[in-house]
Motif scaffolding. Structure first.
Motif, PDB file in Angstrom:
ATOM      1  N   GLU A 183       0.809  -1.206   0.000  1.00 54.82           N
ATOM      2  CA  GLU A 183       0.000   0.000   0.000  1.00 54.82           C
ATOM      3  C   GLU A 183       0.849   1.266   0.000  1.00 54.82           C
ATOM      4  OE1 GLU A 183      -2.152  -1.134   3.464  1.00 54.82           O
ATOM      5  OE2 GLU A 183      -3.962  -1.479   2.320  1.00 54.82           O
ATOM      6  N   THR A 184       2.120   1.163   0.382  1.00 51.60           N
ATOM      7  CA  THR A 184       2.959   2.351   0.465  1.00 51.60           C
ATOM      8  C   THR A 184       3.984   2.427  -0.667  1.00 51.60           C
ATOM      9  OG1 THR A 184       4.467   1.245   1.983  1.00 51.60           O
ATOM     10  CG2 THR A 184       2.695   2.540   2.962  1.00 51.60           C
ATOM     11  N   GLN A 185       4.461   1.296  -1.131  1.00 52.95           N
ATOM     12  CA  GLN A 185       5.461   1.259  -2.196  1.00 52.95           C
ATOM     13  C   GLN A 185       4.810   0.743  -3.475  1.00 52.95           C
ATOM     14  OE1 GLN A 185       8.620   2.412  -1.963  1.00 52.95           O
ATOM     15  NE2 GLN A 185       7.981   3.069   0.063  1.00 52.95           N
ATOM     16  N   PRO A 186       4.708   1.564  -4.510  1.00 52.14           N
ATOM     17  CA  PRO A 186       4.057   1.083  -5.734  1.00 52.14           C
ATOM     18  C   PRO A 186       4.892   0.016  -6.442  1.00 52.14           C
ATOM     19  CG  PRO A 186       4.919   3.301  -6.065  1.00 52.14           C
ATOM     20  CD  PRO A 186       5.128   2.960  -4.614  1.00 52.14           C
ATOM     21  N   HIS A 187       4.188  -0.915  -7.022  1.00 53.74           N
ATOM     22  CA  HIS A 187       4.802  -1.904  -7.908  1.00 53.74           C
ATOM     23  C   HIS A 187       4.988  -1.204  -9.258  1.00 53.74           C
ATOM     24  CE1 HIS A 187       4.589  -5.076 -10.999  1.00 53.74           C
ATOM     25  NE2 HIS A 187       5.277  -5.782 -10.123  1.00 53.74           N
ATOM     26  N   LEU A 188       6.147  -1.360  -9.860  1.00 52.22           N
ATOM     27  CA  LEU A 188       6.440  -0.712 -11.142  1.00 52.22           C
ATOM     28  C   LEU A 188       6.452  -1.743 -12.256  1.00 52.22           C
ATOM     29  CD1 LEU A 188       9.339   1.661 -10.015  1.00 52.22           C
ATOM     30  CD2 LEU A 188       6.869   2.108 -10.052  1.00 52.22           C
ATOM     31  N   PHE A 189       5.799  -1.402 -13.363  1.00 48.96           N
ATOM     32  CA  PHE A 189       5.707  -2.279 -14.517  1.00 48.96           C
ATOM     33  C   PHE A 189       5.832  -1.418 -15.771  1.00 48.96           C
ATOM     34  CE2 PHE A 189       3.198  -4.425 -17.819  1.00 48.96           C
ATOM     35  CZ  PHE A 189       3.774  -5.694 -17.794  1.00 48.96           C
ATOM     36  N   SER A 190       6.646  -1.837 -16.719  1.00 46.81           N
ATOM     37  CA  SER A 190       6.822  -1.082 -17.968  1.00 46.81           C
ATOM     38  C   SER A 190       5.878  -1.603 -19.037  1.00 46.81           C
ATOM     39  CB  SER A 190       8.255  -1.212 -18.474  1.00 46.81           C
ATOM     40  OG  SER A 190       9.143  -0.609 -17.571  1.00 46.81           O
ATOM     41  N   ALA A 191       5.255  -0.692 -19.760  1.00 52.77           N
ATOM     42  CA  ALA A 191       4.343  -1.047 -20.851  1.00 52.77           C
ATOM     43  C   ALA A 191       4.737  -0.243 -22.086  1.00 52.77           C
ATOM     44  CB  ALA A 191       2.894  -0.769 -20.467  1.00 52.77           C
ATOM     45  N   GLN A 192       5.217  -0.938 -23.085  1.00 49.49           N
ATOM     46  CA  GLN A 192       5.587  -0.299 -24.354  1.00 49.49           C
ATOM     47  C   GLN A 192       4.317  -0.010 -25.156  1.00 49.49           C
ATOM     48  OE1 GLN A 192       8.888   0.458 -25.654  1.00 49.49           O
ATOM     49  NE2 GLN A 192       7.466   1.693 -26.838  1.00 49.49           N
ATOM     50  N   VAL A 193       4.203   1.203 -25.688  1.00 52.41           N
ATOM     51  CA  VAL A 193       3.059   1.557 -26.529  1.00 52.41           C
ATOM     52  C   VAL A 193       3.417   1.243 -27.979  1.00 52.41           C
ATOM     53  CG1 VAL A 193       1.560   3.400 -27.361  1.00 52.41           C
ATOM     54  CG2 VAL A 193       2.274   3.356 -24.954  1.00 52.41           C
ATOM     55  N   TYR A 194       2.694   0.297 -28.550  1.00 56.29           N
ATOM     56  CA  TYR A 194       2.873  -0.084 -29.954  1.00 56.29           C
ATOM     57  C   TYR A 194       1.858   0.640 -30.826  1.00 56.29           C
ATOM     58  CZ  TYR A 194       5.764  -3.815 -28.072  1.00 56.29           C
ATOM     59  OH  TYR A 194       6.745  -4.524 -27.416  1.00 56.29           O
ATOM     60  N   TYR A 195       2.119   0.660 -32.112  1.00 53.33           N
ATOM     61  CA  TYR A 195       1.213   1.313 -33.052  1.00 53.33           C
ATOM     62  C   TYR A 195      -0.205   0.765 -32.913  1.00 53.33           C
ATOM     63  CZ  TYR A 195      -0.727   3.045 -37.419  1.00 53.33           C
ATOM     64  OH  TYR A 195      -1.513   3.662 -38.339  1.00 53.33           O
ATOM     65  N   GLU A 196      -0.313  -0.541 -32.729  1.00 53.47           N
ATOM     66  CA  GLU A 196      -1.640  -1.169 -32.616  1.00 53.47           C
ATOM     67  C   GLU A 196      -2.419  -0.693 -31.391  1.00 53.47           C
ATOM     68  OE1 GLU A 196      -0.597  -5.217 -30.102  1.00 53.47           O
ATOM     69  OE2 GLU A 196      -0.745  -5.355 -32.264  1.00 53.47           O
ATOM     70  N   ASP A 197      -1.743  -0.083 -30.423  1.00 50.17           N
ATOM     71  CA  ASP A 197      -2.405   0.419 -29.216  1.00 50.17           C
ATOM     72  C   ASP A 197      -3.056   1.783 -29.425  1.00 50.17           C
ATOM     73  OD1 ASP A 197      -1.528  -1.790 -27.602  1.00 50.17           O
ATOM     74  OD2 ASP A 197       0.430  -0.813 -27.394  1.00 50.17           O
ATOM     75  N   THR A 198      -2.785   2.407 -30.575  1.00 56.54           N
ATOM     76  CA  THR A 198      -3.237   3.786 -30.783  1.00 56.54           C
ATOM     77  C   THR A 198      -4.470   3.851 -31.677  1.00 56.54           C
ATOM     78  OG1 THR A 198      -1.780   4.139 -32.684  1.00 56.54           O
ATOM     79  CG2 THR A 198      -0.879   4.641 -30.510  1.00 56.54           C
ATOM     80  N   ASP A 199      -5.129   5.006 -31.638  1.00 53.76           N
ATOM     81  CA  ASP A 199      -6.283   5.241 -32.502  1.00 53.76           C
ATOM     82  C   ASP A 199      -5.850   6.064 -33.716  1.00 53.76           C
ATOM     83  OD1 ASP A 199      -6.029   7.883 -31.633  1.00 53.76           O
ATOM     84  OD2 ASP A 199      -7.754   7.780 -30.292  1.00 53.76           O
ATOM     85  N   HIS A 200      -6.798   6.551 -34.474  1.00 55.16           N
ATOM     86  CA  HIS A 200      -6.480   7.294 -35.707  1.00 55.16           C
ATOM     87  C   HIS A 200      -5.696   8.577 -35.457  1.00 55.16           C
ATOM     88  CE1 HIS A 200     -10.025   9.490 -34.373  1.00 55.16           C
ATOM     89  NE2 HIS A 200      -9.624  10.474 -35.151  1.00 55.16           N
ATOM     90  N   SER A 201      -5.722   9.094 -34.230  1.00 57.72           N
ATOM     91  CA  SER A 201      -4.996  10.330 -33.932  1.00 57.72           C
ATOM     92  C   SER A 201      -3.600  10.069 -33.378  1.00 57.72           C
ATOM     93  CB  SER A 201      -5.798  11.183 -32.938  1.00 57.72           C
ATOM     94  OG  SER A 201      -5.865  10.539 -31.674  1.00 57.72           O
ATOM     95  N   GLY A 202      -3.226   8.775 -33.235  1.00 55.17           N
ATOM     96  CA  GLY A 202      -1.900   8.433 -32.736  1.00 55.17           C
ATOM     97  C   GLY A 202      -1.783   8.386 -31.221  1.00 55.17           C
TER      98      GLY A 202
END
Length: 132
Positions: free
Chosen positions: A5-24
């Motif tokens: 509850e005090t120390q956040p867990h950190l996780f990396s998430a790469q944003v790929y083209y497929e994750d975006t909409d028509h505006s990028g």
């Protein structure tokens, strides 16, 4: 209050083209995928698979609330910061923040409640998993 509850867990998430909409910009629903991957990293895929295959229990989303503040874009490497707390025998609440590189505030925030269910879709107590 425990360390989770005090120390956040950190996780990396790469944003790929497929994750975006028509505006990028990242399509709003894809943040849920990033947050799901962070929770799987916290709980452990082996733990989740064992819960389901051996005991017939798993988690389901009960409720969520999201705020969109600064849309991530193709190429960003997001830092997902997650804290959580157990609320009763059946429910755990996760607090997620998606941070863009050099962000001054979270791009997206999310409060998500999970409940533990058996294969019959009835509430089950959350088993000891070591993350709570």
């Amino acid at each position: 209050m425990n360390d989770a509850e005090t120390q956040p867990h950190l996780f990396s998430a790469q944003v790929y083209y497929e994750d975006t909409d028509h505006s990028g910009v990242v399509y709003h629903a894809n943040y849920l995928k990033f947050f799901e991957r962070a929770r799987e990293d916290i709980i452990g895929i082996k733990n989740l698979a064992d819960m389901w295959h051996t005991h017939g229990i798993g988690f389901a989303v009960y409720k969520l609330s999201m705020g969109y503040h600064d849309g991530a874009v193709f190429g960003d490497l997001l830092e997902i910061r997650t804290t959580w707390k157990k609320e009763g025998d059946y429910r755990v609440v996760f607090f997620h923040e998606a941070w863009r590189p050099e962000g001054r505030k979270p791009a997206v925030t999310c409060t998500l409640e999970l409940v533990c269910l058996g294969s019959n879709k009835k509430l089950m107590p959350i088993p000891e998993l070591g993350f709570l």
